[in-house]
Design a protein around this motif. Sequence first.
Motif, PDB file in Angstrom:
ATOM      1  N   MET A   1       0.888  -1.123   0.011  1.00  0.00           N
ATOM      2  CA  MET A   1      -0.100   0.000  -0.053  1.00  0.00           C
ATOM      3  C   MET A   1       1.112   1.331   0.016  1.00  0.00           C
ATOM      4  O   MET A   1       1.826   1.357   0.887  1.00  0.00           O
ATOM      5  CB  MET A   1      -0.858   0.186   1.274  1.00  0.00           C
ATOM      6  CG  MET A   1      -1.479   1.199   1.458  1.00  0.00           C
ATOM      7  SD  MET A   1      -2.555   1.161   2.876  1.00  0.00           S
ATOM      8  CE  MET A   1      -1.177   1.549   4.193  1.00  0.00           C
ATOM      9  N   VAL A  78     -12.359   5.659   7.961  1.00  0.00           N
ATOM     10  CA  VAL A  78     -12.554   5.512   6.407  1.00  0.00           C
ATOM     11  C   VAL A  78     -13.786   4.227   6.424  1.00  0.00           C
ATOM     12  O   VAL A  78     -13.512   3.066   6.953  1.00  0.00           O
ATOM     13  CB  VAL A  78     -11.452   4.885   6.067  1.00  0.00           C
ATOM     14  CG1 VAL A  78     -11.490   4.600   4.322  1.00  0.00           C
ATOM     15  CG2 VAL A  78     -10.549   6.177   6.017  1.00  0.00           C
ATOM     16  N   PHE A  79     -14.773   4.434   5.612  1.00  0.00           N
ATOM     17  CA  PHE A  79     -15.509   3.463   5.062  1.00  0.00           C
ATOM     18  C   PHE A  79     -16.568   3.120   6.712  1.00  0.00           C
ATOM     19  O   PHE A  79     -17.248   1.879   6.632  1.00  0.00           O
ATOM     20  CB  PHE A  79     -15.373   2.272   4.615  1.00  0.00           C
ATOM     21  CG  PHE A  79     -14.577   2.341   3.390  1.00  0.00           C
ATOM     22  CD1 PHE A  79     -14.892   3.476   2.493  1.00  0.00           C
ATOM     23  CD2 PHE A  79     -13.943   1.305   2.450  1.00  0.00           C
ATOM     24  CE1 PHE A  79     -14.585   3.666   1.156  1.00  0.00           C
ATOM     25  CE2 PHE A  79     -13.342   1.813   1.214  1.00  0.00           C
ATOM     26  CZ  PHE A  79     -13.844   2.758   0.594  1.00  0.00           C
ATOM     27  N   VAL A 197      -8.067   0.354   2.105  1.00  0.00           N
ATOM     28  CA  VAL A 197      -8.295   1.096   3.374  1.00  0.00           C
ATOM     29  C   VAL A 197      -7.000   1.156   4.232  1.00  0.00           C
ATOM     30  O   VAL A 197      -6.367   0.274   4.261  1.00  0.00           O
ATOM     31  CB  VAL A 197      -9.556   0.405   4.138  1.00  0.00           C
ATOM     32  CG1 VAL A 197      -9.773   1.134   5.441  1.00  0.00           C
ATOM     33  CG2 VAL A 197     -10.736   0.168   3.262  1.00  0.00           C
ATOM     34  N   HIS A 199      -5.971   1.660   7.169  1.00  0.00           N
ATOM     35  CA  HIS A 199      -5.656   0.594   8.195  1.00  0.00           C
ATOM     36  C   HIS A 199      -5.724  -0.675   7.787  1.00  0.00           C
ATOM     37  O   HIS A 199      -4.956  -1.460   8.468  1.00  0.00           O
ATOM     38  CB  HIS A 199      -6.628   0.950   9.485  1.00  0.00           C
ATOM     39  CG  HIS A 199      -8.159   0.632   9.061  1.00  0.00           C
ATOM     40  ND1 HIS A 199      -8.943   1.569   8.999  1.00  0.00           N
ATOM     41  CD2 HIS A 199      -8.714  -0.461   8.674  1.00  0.00           C
ATOM     42  CE1 HIS A 199     -10.236   0.950   8.600  1.00  0.00           C
ATOM     43  NE2 HIS A 199     -10.083  -0.170   8.523  1.00  0.00           N
ATOM     44  N   ALA A 200      -6.265  -1.177   6.720  1.00  0.00           N
ATOM     45  CA  ALA A 200      -6.121  -2.536   6.431  1.00  0.00           C
ATOM     46  C   ALA A 200      -4.678  -2.923   5.536  1.00  0.00           C
ATOM     47  O   ALA A 200      -4.316  -3.972   5.600  1.00  0.00           O
ATOM     48  CB  ALA A 200      -7.416  -2.951   5.232  1.00  0.00           C
ATOM     49  N   VAL A 202      -4.195  -3.777   2.762  1.00  0.00           N
ATOM     50  CA  VAL A 202      -4.070  -4.513   1.450  1.00  0.00           C
ATOM     51  C   VAL A 202      -5.391  -4.210   0.774  1.00  0.00           C
ATOM     52  O   VAL A 202      -6.546  -3.925   1.380  1.00  0.00           O
ATOM     53  CB  VAL A 202      -4.159  -6.086   1.815  1.00  0.00           C
ATOM     54  CG1 VAL A 202      -2.823  -6.343   2.055  1.00  0.00           C
ATOM     55  CG2 VAL A 202      -5.152  -6.406   3.094  1.00  0.00           C
ATOM     56  N   PRO A 203      -5.514  -4.441  -0.419  1.00  0.00           N
ATOM     57  CA  PRO A 203      -6.705  -4.225  -1.445  1.00  0.00           C
ATOM     58  C   PRO A 203      -7.698  -4.860  -0.770  1.00  0.00           C
ATOM     59  O   PRO A 203      -7.939  -5.986  -0.472  1.00  0.00           O
ATOM     60  CB  PRO A 203      -6.395  -4.616  -3.041  1.00  0.00           C
ATOM     61  CG  PRO A 203      -4.699  -4.679  -2.921  1.00  0.00           C
ATOM     62  CD  PRO A 203      -4.375  -5.032  -1.629  1.00  0.00           C
ATOM     63  N   SER A 204      -8.976  -4.226  -1.234  1.00  0.00           N
ATOM     64  CA  SER A 204     -10.438  -4.774  -0.736  1.00  0.00           C
ATOM     65  C   SER A 204     -10.591  -6.163  -1.622  1.00  0.00           C
ATOM     66  O   SER A 204     -11.197  -6.918  -0.821  1.00  0.00           O
ATOM     67  CB  SER A 204     -11.529  -3.716  -0.787  1.00  0.00           C
ATOM     68  OG  SER A 204     -11.716  -3.147  -2.295  1.00  0.00           O
ATOM     69  N   HIS A 219     -17.738   1.078  -1.023  1.00  0.00           N
ATOM     70  CA  HIS A 219     -17.204   0.840   0.192  1.00  0.00           C
ATOM     71  C   HIS A 219     -15.872  -0.312   0.016  1.00  0.00           C
ATOM     72  O   HIS A 219     -15.358  -0.956   0.783  1.00  0.00           O
ATOM     73  CB  HIS A 219     -17.794   0.134   1.496  1.00  0.00           C
ATOM     74  CG  HIS A 219     -18.606   1.187   1.891  1.00  0.00           C
ATOM     75  ND1 HIS A 219     -19.740   1.370   1.366  1.00  0.00           N
ATOM     76  CD2 HIS A 219     -18.464   2.357   2.687  1.00  0.00           C
ATOM     77  CE1 HIS A 219     -20.671   2.297   2.078  1.00  0.00           C
ATOM     78  NE2 HIS A 219     -20.008   3.055   2.724  1.00  0.00           N
ATOM     79  N   GLY A 220     -15.560  -0.197  -1.167  1.00  0.00           N
ATOM     80  CA  GLY A 220     -14.584  -1.519  -1.796  1.00  0.00           C
ATOM     81  C   GLY A 220     -15.110  -2.768  -1.729  1.00  0.00           C
ATOM     82  O   GLY A 220     -14.286  -3.689  -1.710  1.00  0.00           O
ATOM     83  N   LEU A 300     -12.208   5.647  -2.368  1.00  0.00           N
ATOM     84  CA  LEU A 300     -10.450   5.972  -2.277  1.00  0.00           C
ATOM     85  C   LEU A 300     -10.219   5.888  -3.794  1.00  0.00           C
ATOM     86  O   LEU A 300     -10.555   6.568  -4.464  1.00  0.00           O
ATOM     87  CB  LEU A 300     -10.219   4.898  -1.686  1.00  0.00           C
ATOM     88  CG  LEU A 300     -10.410   4.738   0.060  1.00  0.00           C
ATOM     89  CD1 LEU A 300      -9.930   3.567   1.018  1.00  0.00           C
ATOM     90  CD2 LEU A 300      -9.891   5.987   0.644  1.00  0.00           C
ATOM     91  N   GLU A 301      -9.109   4.944  -4.106  1.00  0.00           N
ATOM     92  CA  GLU A 301      -8.558   5.142  -5.407  1.00  0.00           C
ATOM     93  C   GLU A 301      -9.084   4.111  -6.302  1.00  0.00           C
ATOM     94  O   GLU A 301      -8.407   3.719  -7.059  1.00  0.00           O
ATOM     95  CB  GLU A 301      -6.898   5.142  -5.359  1.00  0.00           C
ATOM     96  CG  GLU A 301      -6.335   3.889  -4.793  1.00  0.00           C
ATOM     97  CD  GLU A 301      -6.740   3.598  -3.241  1.00  0.00           C
ATOM     98  OE1 GLU A 301      -6.931   4.232  -2.696  1.00  0.00           O
ATOM     99  OE2 GLU A 301      -6.568   2.090  -2.920  1.00  0.00           O
TER     100      GLU A 301
ATOM    101  N   GLU B 209       6.736  -1.478  -3.895  1.00  0.00           N
ATOM    102  CA  GLU B 209       6.014  -1.252  -2.840  1.00  0.00           C
ATOM    103  C   GLU B 209       6.576   0.018  -1.866  1.00  0.00           C
ATOM    104  O   GLU B 209       5.625   0.837  -1.235  1.00  0.00           O
ATOM    105  CB  GLU B 209       5.579  -2.264  -2.072  1.00  0.00           C
ATOM    106  CG  GLU B 209       4.354  -2.713  -2.173  1.00  0.00           C
ATOM    107  CD  GLU B 209       3.290  -1.816  -2.080  1.00  0.00           C
ATOM    108  OE1 GLU B 209       3.203  -1.102  -0.750  1.00  0.00           O
ATOM    109  OE2 GLU B 209       2.473  -1.589  -2.997  1.00  0.00           O
ATOM    110  N   PRO B 266      -6.513   9.602  -4.192  1.00  0.00           N
ATOM    111  CA  PRO B 266      -7.834  10.134  -3.717  1.00  0.00           C
ATOM    112  C   PRO B 266      -7.733  11.700  -3.198  1.00  0.00           C
ATOM    113  O   PRO B 266      -6.709  12.146  -2.720  1.00  0.00           O
ATOM    114  CB  PRO B 266      -8.126   9.231  -2.542  1.00  0.00           C
ATOM    115  CG  PRO B 266      -7.240   8.056  -2.702  1.00  0.00           C
ATOM    116  CD  PRO B 266      -6.165   8.618  -3.444  1.00  0.00           C
TER     117      PRO B 266
ATOM    118  N   ARG C  31     -13.096  -7.836   5.352  1.00  0.00           N
ATOM    119  CA  ARG C  31     -12.513  -7.487   3.958  1.00  0.00           C
ATOM    120  C   ARG C  31     -13.037  -8.446   3.037  1.00  0.00           C
ATOM    121  O   ARG C  31     -13.596  -7.947   1.988  1.00  0.00           O
ATOM    122  CB  ARG C  31     -11.064  -7.827   3.767  1.00  0.00           C
ATOM    123  CG  ARG C  31     -10.270  -7.084   2.427  1.00  0.00           C
ATOM    124  CD  ARG C  31      -9.049  -6.948   2.551  1.00  0.00           C
ATOM    125  NE  ARG C  31      -8.187  -8.063   2.629  1.00  0.00           N
ATOM    126  CZ  ARG C  31      -7.636  -8.697   1.660  1.00  0.00           C
ATOM    127  NH1 ARG C  31      -7.849  -8.174   0.518  1.00  0.00           N
ATOM    128  NH2 ARG C  31      -6.941  -9.905   1.698  1.00  0.00           N
TER     129      ARG C  31
END
Lengths: 333, 333, 220, 220
Positions: A1, A78-79, A197, A199-200, A202-204, A219-220, A300-301, B209, B266, C31
């Motif tokens: 990320m 976020v979300f 996200v 805090h996550a 990694v991609p949703s 929300h991804g 987001l992106e 990354e 974003p 997720r």
Amino acid sequence: MKKLINDPRSVVDESVEGFGMAHADLVDVHTDPIFVVRKGAPVAGKVALVSGGGSGHEPLHAGFVGHGMLDAAVPGAVFTSPTPDQIIPATAAVDSGAGVIHIVKNYTGDVLNFETAAEMAQAEGISVRSVLVNDDVAVEDSLYTAGRRGVGGTVLVEKIAGAAAERGDSLEAVAGVAEGVVRNVRTMGVALSGCTVPHAGVPSFELAEDEIEIGIGIHGEPGRHRIAMEGADAITSRLLDPVLEDLGIKAGEEVLLFVNGMGGTPLSELYIVYRRAAQILAERGAKVERSLVGNYVTSLEMQGCSISVLRLDDELTALWDAPVHTPALRWGM
Amino acid sequence: MKKLINDPRSVVDESVEGFGMAHADLVDVHTDPIFVVRKGAPVAGKVALVSGGGSGHEPLHAGFVGHGMLDAAVPGAVFTSPTPDQIIPATAAVDSGAGVIHIVKNYTGDVLNFETAAEMAQAEGISVRSVLVNDDVAVEDSLYTAGRRGVGGTVLVEKIAGAAAERGDSLEAVAGVAEGVVRNVRTMGVALSGCTVPHAGVPSFELAEDEIEIGIGIHGEPGRHRIAMEGADAITSRLLDPVLEDLGIKAGEEVLLFVNGMGGTPLSELYIVYRRAAQILAERGAKVERSLVGNYVTSLEMQGCSISVLRLDDELTALWDAPVHTPALRWGM
Amino acid sequence: MGLTVDWATDWLKLSAKAMEEHRVELIELDRAIGDSDHGENMDRGFQAVLQKLDEAPPETPGAALKAAAMALMSKVGGAAGPLYGTAYLRAATSLGDATEIDAETLAAALAAARDGVVARGKAELGDKTMIDAWTPAVDAAQKAAAGGADPVGVLEAAAEAAETGAMATDPLVARKGRASYLGERSAGHRDPGAASTALLLRAAAAAAAGSAAETGTDAV
Amino acid sequence: MGLTVDWATDWLKLSAKAMEEHRVELIELDRAIGDSDHGENMDRGFQAVLQKLDEAPPETPGAALKAAAMALMSKVGGAAGPLYGTAYLRAATSLGDATEIDAETLAAALAAARDGVVARGKAELGDKTMIDAWTPAVDAAQKAAAGGADPVGVLEAAAEAAETGAMATDPLVARKGRASYLGERSAGHRDPGAASTALLLRAAAAAAAGSAAETGTDAV
Ligand SMILES: Nc1ncnc2c1ncn2[C@@H]1O[C@H](COP(=O)(O)OP(=O)(O)O)[C@@H](O)[C@H]1O
Ligand SMILES: Nc1ncnc2c1ncn2[C@@H]1O[C@H](COP(=O)(O)OP(=O)(O)O)[C@@H](O)[C@H]1O
Ligand SMILES: [Mg+2]
Ligand SMILES: [Mg+2]
Ligand SMILES: [Mg+2]
Ligand SMILES: [Mg+2]
């Protein structure tokens, strides 16, 4: 990320702070709890509009605070929908006595938090009316879901209800206008990529080079189904056809066509989608009276877009055209 | 590569067609050769502004055609400057007799094509003045390069020169205003990811990354150097410090601060950068009088941003504030 | 001996620890079928609970749970914030001013918590929500209490049933909350809220076992 | 025997073929130190050249090159469009109305083309541009012509020198064009414009060899 952030936990605070600095002529930012109010609020005698929701959809909602649109925006993490302890003071800060409309996107979290806040604000003597936005046709409106989600159409509800409030409509009247928009707008979206996200980290979700997600929310989250990549024209049909179906748009009707970017798709591609969408509407004999193309309700992106159609009548068109002056939407002043 | 397109070779045509459909109240789109002109152009007695360049930087330039800004925009293929056979008719279409300014970003291709076009338009009896935008401080302005590139500052030049033209300034006067902006604006950019030119099909560069490119242009080309990923505040200093250094901004001076997204970042992150940039300027005693935050000069879906600072004086501020009505920038009307 | 305010604060502290430790796991679960925030939200919320306990140490178990409810309501957000907030608030109300809680009172408080979640969220058993952990837990707690178990035993039974209930959400198709938008695609993933409920009830049992050990009571 | 309009149209056709075949390679070269468009632009430009030749078949070599110049100027864009456009225009002017071109005339036309690129682009030898292919090619062509070579020999010499010159750009640091922004990082990559110049001159030689073979002249 990789993100232009300092710390995943301070993303919302710092972003809203920067937003407040960049638009100090239009908004005041309150911290702890965090919310954004229109400069000079409450506006005497005017019904106030408050919206909010998880962050990550910028410019929604804070970008729409200002003359002719929202009086306050309440950003959650976020979300993550905001909490009553943010919504209540935001509501109180903008109430002129004429009452407050909560514009709530239909998600369990948003509904529950706004519901609690409305109850407590009512208890403090503020008249609050809630309007639920649920424009996503991807989700069947059945007993087996939490109901349709509120997505891109939200910005149209906020603009048009904001214009009604600005012209001096009563609480009930503004709520009626907002509900009229909700009844007449439908949306469907596609993702070409997930989003991350902060805090996550990694991609949703991950999509292969030749896959896309149809019927996504904002929300991804994954969509209703995954299909093989197609050309923009084919994707446009996939999104627009169910929207028109659901709305029952007939030849001769006037509409607003809104192609919304999810954040990571170039504007040039949104216009390619707009082109085909406008062609399809023309083929059906509908008249595209107004249009909006850009990144207004984002994830987001994420790469992708949504298409919204709003059935217009003279009143909605006039309210759409009314002056608006917010950080992200401005005309007529 | 996943894009909302039909065919890499029709991207520009279809996108501009959609753009024209969405903004039919503001622009006319000419095809073969392709260019975009302000509705109602030429405006009697007004100096006309024409700009153009490779596509892929949307909303630049076509998004800035309209009242108070450009009279015509000439889009080339993606990242490829347009050709004289587009620039010449665009120039002719908007000339009211008061002359035409070509606003050209300083790249060999743009310079050569606009130079040729200007020569030929002159031969047809049109007074043409060219203004070169070269605001990128990442490129040392030495004998060993093609000179500084024109990047984010271009939108400021177009807005302010457009306002000067709209108020009725002469060809020389508008050119003088534009050159004044060029002298007083500097920019530097960062990329967190490359971007994919549709016909190339692979990203312009690959970053690990934990790597970012500092000192990028707006064509997906690698920057001046690659460094390890840092927090947004540190990156902001890296971009802003050289800009302020080069401009020689002193305490008490007034500036416009412009945080520009490269397309895939974003808006919320742009505000995090804006926050730190405004803090740095405040620490130096400079006054941020005006601001602009958003995706205005992009590189397709690249993640990253650029920071531009424009030294303001009363005249530039007034011209910045003057009404503008284009698809991508609008206020005061 | 019944459970005291020490148990309640221990429970909340162990809950905070559990949310911190399982933060990433809960994010990952969310997720897959949601929006990646459940672990982050619960962690943030329980940090706020800790701060609240620090600022004003509660005098009774009910007061501790009420403080937690307020902190969760104002710091978690999303669906889980109001749902857990209501759960803890209803449990606190059910406990009243009691300073010591016996097995029956405890089981009744858990039932009140669950009923609060149902009242707010309208989920039924099998909808693939936290209710699928709460309801078996309440049933097991009531059964244990009726069977003469002590509070530690009640909470052990509740925790175990919640864990089983959470695991049982794996094959279900969600019909409430964000995961419901996925339709059939939600099957094959554990519900994050059910998972966090199981963690919280396990923390309750551990806190009780710890208190029991400290005060010399046999936990079994 | 000198080169005729057939050679010129053959050259342009073989050029179009070369640009199509090497499109991806030229894009890749430009991606490394530029903006990934050179192959696409040249391919598009030479397709336009073909169309122009089709629409109005030229009568002289000069007319063919002038038509090509106009097509390149209006369809290539970027830096390469005006540079190649000027090159072909100057070559056309240098050839005038001649219907047959001898070795000396040919070498002079190549020099005129090169001078046109320099006039427009101001690049010097070693700046890592197409000039690094053009200048050795012109030198070799002039030497061959002075040494009595026929047009085929002149173009063979030019093509070979251009290829060597293009390869020699690999280690250079760019000082003109887009690659110059990269500074030291431009070293280690071949200049795309030099590469396309080498391909175009190779096409010229192949066209000449082909014409020579057809008319029965010995190519060596
Ligand atoms: N109507 C409901 N009733 C009970 N629990 C629910 C309901 N809706 C959602 N939940 C629970 O909330 C969890 C999600 O919480 P969280 O991720 O924090 O909120 P959000 O869905 O708003 O992002 C789900 O896993 C589910 O257990
Ligand atoms: N000033 C110059 N003089 C000579 N050749 C140049 C000059 N600038 C660029 N070039 C050539 O043009 C090539 C790039 O062409 P192209 O990619 O089509 O244009 P652009 O750089 O505008 O994208 C370079 O590889 C180089 O050979
Ligand atoms: Mg959430
Ligand atoms: Mg180019
Ligand atoms: Mg969630
Ligand atoms: Mg190039």
